[in-house]
Write an enzyme that holds these catalytic residues in place. Structure first.
Site, PDB file in Angstrom:
ATOM      1  CB  ALA A  98      -7.067  11.397   5.825  1.00 23.81           C
ATOM      2  CD  GLU A 132      -2.731   1.148   2.551  1.00 28.40           C
ATOM      3  OE1 GLU A 132      -3.413   0.124   2.740  1.00 28.40           O
ATOM      4  OE2 GLU A 132      -2.785   2.145   3.291  1.00 28.40           O
ATOM      5  NE  ARG A 146     -16.605   6.128   9.040  1.00 30.81           N
ATOM      6  CZ  ARG A 146     -16.521   6.249  10.345  1.00 30.81           C
ATOM      7  NH1 ARG A 146     -17.577   6.022  11.106  1.00 30.81           N
ATOM      8  NH2 ARG A 146     -15.383   6.596  10.924  1.00 30.81           N
ATOM      9  N   GLY A 147     -13.977   5.901   5.624  1.00 30.63           N
ATOM     10  CA  GLY A 147     -13.107   7.054   5.827  1.00 30.63           C
ATOM     11  C   GLY A 147     -13.320   7.645   7.206  1.00 30.63           C
ATOM     12  CD  GLN A 171      -5.693   0.276  11.061  1.00 33.65           C
ATOM     13  OE1 GLN A 171      -4.716   0.286  10.291  1.00 33.65           O
ATOM     14  NE2 GLN A 171      -6.615   1.208  11.051  1.00 33.65           N
ATOM     15  CB  THR A 227      -4.280   5.679   0.773  1.00 33.67           C
ATOM     16  OG1 THR A 227      -3.395   6.770   0.561  1.00 33.67           O
ATOM     17  CG2 THR A 227      -3.563   4.527   1.429  1.00 33.67           C
ATOM     18  CE1 TYR A 228     -11.053   9.323  -3.546  1.00 28.51           C
ATOM     19  CE2 TYR A 228     -11.905   9.788  -1.359  1.00 28.51           C
ATOM     20  CZ  TYR A 228     -11.960   9.957  -2.725  1.00 28.51           C
ATOM     21  OH  TYR A 228     -12.932  10.763  -3.270  1.00 28.51           O
ATOM     22  CB  ALA A 268     -17.304   0.649   4.619  1.00 29.11           C
ATOM     23  CG  HIS A 283      -6.974   2.397  -0.505  1.00 31.09           C
ATOM     24  ND1 HIS A 283      -6.675   2.177   0.813  1.00 31.09           N
ATOM     25  CD2 HIS A 283      -6.230   1.498  -1.198  1.00 31.09           C
ATOM     26  CE1 HIS A 283      -5.798   1.193   0.921  1.00 31.09           C
ATOM     27  NE2 HIS A 283      -5.502   0.773  -0.294  1.00 31.09           N
TER      28      HIS A 283
HETATM   29  P1  FAD Z   1     -16.986   1.106   8.450  1.00 33.34           P
HETATM   30  O1  FAD Z   1     -16.874  -0.307   8.076  1.00 33.34           O
HETATM   31  O2  FAD Z   1     -18.165   1.873   7.957  1.00 33.34           O
HETATM   32  O3  FAD Z   1     -16.949   1.159  10.053  1.00 33.34           O
HETATM   33  C1  FAD Z   1     -16.840   2.392  10.764  1.00 33.34           C
HETATM   34  C2  FAD Z   1     -17.434   2.220  12.162  1.00 33.34           C
HETATM   35  O4  FAD Z   1     -18.854   2.109  12.079  1.00 33.34           O
HETATM   36  C3  FAD Z   1     -16.986   0.969  12.897  1.00 33.34           C
HETATM   37  O5  FAD Z   1     -16.907   1.272  14.258  1.00 33.34           O
HETATM   38  C4  FAD Z   1     -18.089  -0.057  12.614  1.00 33.34           C
HETATM   39  O6  FAD Z   1     -18.210  -1.022  13.648  1.00 33.34           O
HETATM   40  C5  FAD Z   1     -19.330   0.839  12.532  1.00 33.34           C
HETATM   41  N1  FAD Z   1     -20.294   0.394  11.520  1.00 33.34           N
HETATM   42  C6  FAD Z   1     -20.003  -0.107  10.288  1.00 33.34           C
HETATM   43  N2  FAD Z   1     -21.134  -0.332   9.599  1.00 33.34           N
HETATM   44  C7  FAD Z   1     -22.164   0.033  10.385  1.00 33.34           C
HETATM   45  C8  FAD Z   1     -23.583   0.061  10.223  1.00 33.34           C
HETATM   46  N3  FAD Z   1     -24.144  -0.336   9.080  1.00 33.34           N
HETATM   47  N4  FAD Z   1     -24.347   0.525  11.261  1.00 33.34           N
HETATM   48  C9  FAD Z   1     -23.769   0.944  12.418  1.00 33.34           C
HETATM   49  N5  FAD Z   1     -22.427   0.943  12.624  1.00 33.34           N
HETATM   50  C10 FAD Z   1     -21.629   0.502  11.621  1.00 33.34           C
HETATM   51  N6  FAD Z   1      -8.825   5.887   5.306  1.00 33.34           N
HETATM   52  C11 FAD Z   1      -8.762   6.827   4.334  1.00 33.34           C
HETATM   53  O7  FAD Z   1      -9.185   7.969   4.535  1.00 33.34           O
HETATM   54  N7  FAD Z   1      -8.207   6.525   3.108  1.00 33.34           N
HETATM   55  C12 FAD Z   1      -7.732   5.294   2.812  1.00 33.34           C
HETATM   56  O8  FAD Z   1      -7.243   5.058   1.709  1.00 33.34           O
HETATM   57  C13 FAD Z   1      -7.801   4.263   3.820  1.00 33.34           C
HETATM   58  N8  FAD Z   1      -7.360   3.011   3.571  1.00 33.34           N
HETATM   59  C14 FAD Z   1      -7.492   2.029   4.535  1.00 33.34           C
HETATM   60  C15 FAD Z   1      -7.108   0.717   4.225  1.00 33.34           C
HETATM   61  C16 FAD Z   1      -7.219  -0.294   5.174  1.00 33.34           C
HETATM   62  C17 FAD Z   1      -6.811  -1.702   4.803  1.00 33.34           C
HETATM   63  C18 FAD Z   1      -7.691   0.035   6.483  1.00 33.34           C
HETATM   64  C19 FAD Z   1      -7.763  -1.041   7.543  1.00 33.34           C
HETATM   65  C20 FAD Z   1      -8.099   1.325   6.787  1.00 33.34           C
HETATM   66  C21 FAD Z   1      -8.018   2.340   5.823  1.00 33.34           C
HETATM   67  N9  FAD Z   1      -8.446   3.660   6.074  1.00 33.34           N
HETATM   68  C22 FAD Z   1      -8.363   4.614   5.090  1.00 33.34           C
HETATM   69  C23 FAD Z   1      -8.973   4.030   7.394  1.00 33.34           C
HETATM   70  C24 FAD Z   1     -10.518   3.939   7.479  1.00 33.34           C
HETATM   71  O9  FAD Z   1     -11.107   4.885   6.612  1.00 33.34           O
HETATM   72  C25 FAD Z   1     -10.916   4.221   8.921  1.00 33.34           C
HETATM   73  O10 FAD Z   1     -10.468   3.182   9.752  1.00 33.34           O
HETATM   74  C26 FAD Z   1     -12.375   4.540   9.161  1.00 33.34           C
HETATM   75  O11 FAD Z   1     -12.485   5.055  10.505  1.00 33.34           O
HETATM   76  C27 FAD Z   1     -13.344   3.378   9.057  1.00 33.34           C
HETATM   77  O12 FAD Z   1     -13.481   2.953   7.791  1.00 33.34           O
HETATM   78  P2  FAD Z   1     -14.263   1.567   7.472  1.00 33.34           P
HETATM   79  O13 FAD Z   1     -14.319   1.437   6.026  1.00 33.34           O
HETATM   80  O14 FAD Z   1     -13.699   0.463   8.271  1.00 33.34           O
HETATM   81  O15 FAD Z   1     -15.712   1.960   8.071  1.00 33.34           O
END
Ligand code: FAD
Length: 294
Positions: A51, A17, A107-108, A180, A48-49, A127, A77
């Site tokens: 923050a 990445e 989600r971000g 993560q 990545t996309y 997400a 991403h």
């Molecule tokens: P989600 O899966 O939406 O989860 C976010 C929170 O909401 C969690 O606490 C989850 O338990 C909760 N949740 C999820 N779905 C629901 C629902 N339907 N109802 C209620 N609660 C829910 N960030 C960037 O800005 N750019 C990047 O390029 C980037 N790349 C990443 C790559 C990887 C492999 C990882 C692990 C993380 C990356 N991140 C990136 C960070 C990520 O954007 C953050 O960790 C963010 O806070 C959560 O994103 P997520 O997609 O896991 O969110």
């Protein structure tokens, strides 16, 4: 090549990445480091996309370079931050037009200055909604990766809820889960057990960030909530004036982590290389993942 094809090929799914650098100097350094890293023939390199939803175009520009100049499979991403449904679809169309085959659907985080993530009007909140949107609008034209949290996502009230939310993303159509970063394999293995018990069957790929500097890794772990094992912390603290010693400790720790993960059947490893190459090269050499043509 889509994620499904990568992980059903039986080959070890090495992925790397990168992030879009902010300066021309950073771009030149990344290009140089990529030249070294591609020798290990990763299954894909992801970009990545930004923050807070920044660098939207830079992500696709780097995917272009990865595919054209470096002849790599690129994964883009993508986050829900700051975009309406229409804007998300528009960006995805551009990704498709540029030949991107896989999307890391996220989600971000909240943009700077905001306490918590807020969907924009007409936008998405989680997400799993982004995964659904991609499948609804693009069918199987993209492979989809999503994020998993062996040590729980910071905002989740408990591990069970977080796992149920991860399952929701997979049930919406994700092909693989990339974790993560973590430094303690035990936490990953416990998570993998619960993941399997929850009936999630898509490949689970551990995310490893080689430690290259104590100050930097302290900042990153504080931001993403990864647990920093006390023993490792103390080892690094003891050599905080010595950059080379920090790198040595980081490389050794990552090699041990990766060895055990591979022995215990990880289908791949996703390396957070922070646009650098030396630590990753040393780890891959130690793991006997030979550069092409060597
Ligand atoms: P989600 O899966 O939406 O989860 C976010 C929170 O909401 C969690 O606490 C989850 O338990 C909760 N949740 C999820 N779905 C629901 C629902 N339907 N109802 C209620 N609660 C829910 N960030 C960037 O800005 N750019 C990047 O390029 C980037 N790349 C990443 C790559 C990887 C492999 C990882 C692990 C993380 C990356 N991140 C990136 C960070 C990520 O954007 C953050 O960790 C963010 O806070 C959560 O994103 P997520 O997609 O896991 O969110």
């Amino acid at each position: 090549m889509q994620l499904n094809d990568i992980f059903s090929s039986g080959q070890f799914g090495l992925s790397i990445e990168i992030f879009p650098p902010k300066t021309e100097k950073g771009e030149d350094a990344l290009a140089k480091n990529l030249t070294r890293l591609v020798r290990y023939q990763p299954a894909f390199i992801s970009c990545t996309y930004g923050a807070g939803g920044t660098t939207q175009d830079k992500t696709l520009d780097w995917c272009d370079r990865l595919q054209g100049e470096f002849k790599q499979h690129a994964t883009a991403h993508f986050t829900c931050v700051g975009s309406t449904r229409e804007q998300l679809i528009d960006w995805l169309n551009r990704a498709k037009d540029r030949g991107v085959q896989n999307i890391m659907a996220l989600r971000g985080d909240a943009p700077e200055g905001q306490d918590s993530f807020q969907a924009v009007e007409g936008g998405l909140s989680y997400a799993n909604e982004l995964v659904t949107l991609i499948r609804d609008e693009f069918g199987d034209q993209f492979g989809i990766g999503v994020a998993g949290y062996p040590e729980k996502h910071q905002e989740a009230p408990d591990e069970e809820t977080d796992l149920a939310n991860l399952k929701r993303k997979v049930d919406s159509g994700a092909d693989a889960v990339f974790t993560q970063l973590f430094f303690n394999n035990e936490n990953f293995f416990r998570f993998r057990d619960r993941y399997q018990q929850a009936g999630i069957t898509v490949p689970l790929i551990p995310g490893i960030m080689p430690i290259t500097g104590f100050a930097r890794i302290k900042r990153i772990t504080a931001m993403c909530g990864a647990v920093f094992p006390e023993e490792l912390y103390q080892k690094l603290e003891a050599v905080q004036e010595d950059d080379e010693a920090q790198l040595e400790i980081g490389v050794e720790h990552a090699i041990n982590q990766c060895r055990e993960l591979m022995e215990q059947g990880a289908p791949g490893i996703h390396f957070y290389v922070l646009n650098k190459s030396e630590a990753c090269e040393r780890i891959l050499d130690a793991l006997d993942i030979q550069p092409a043509g060597v």
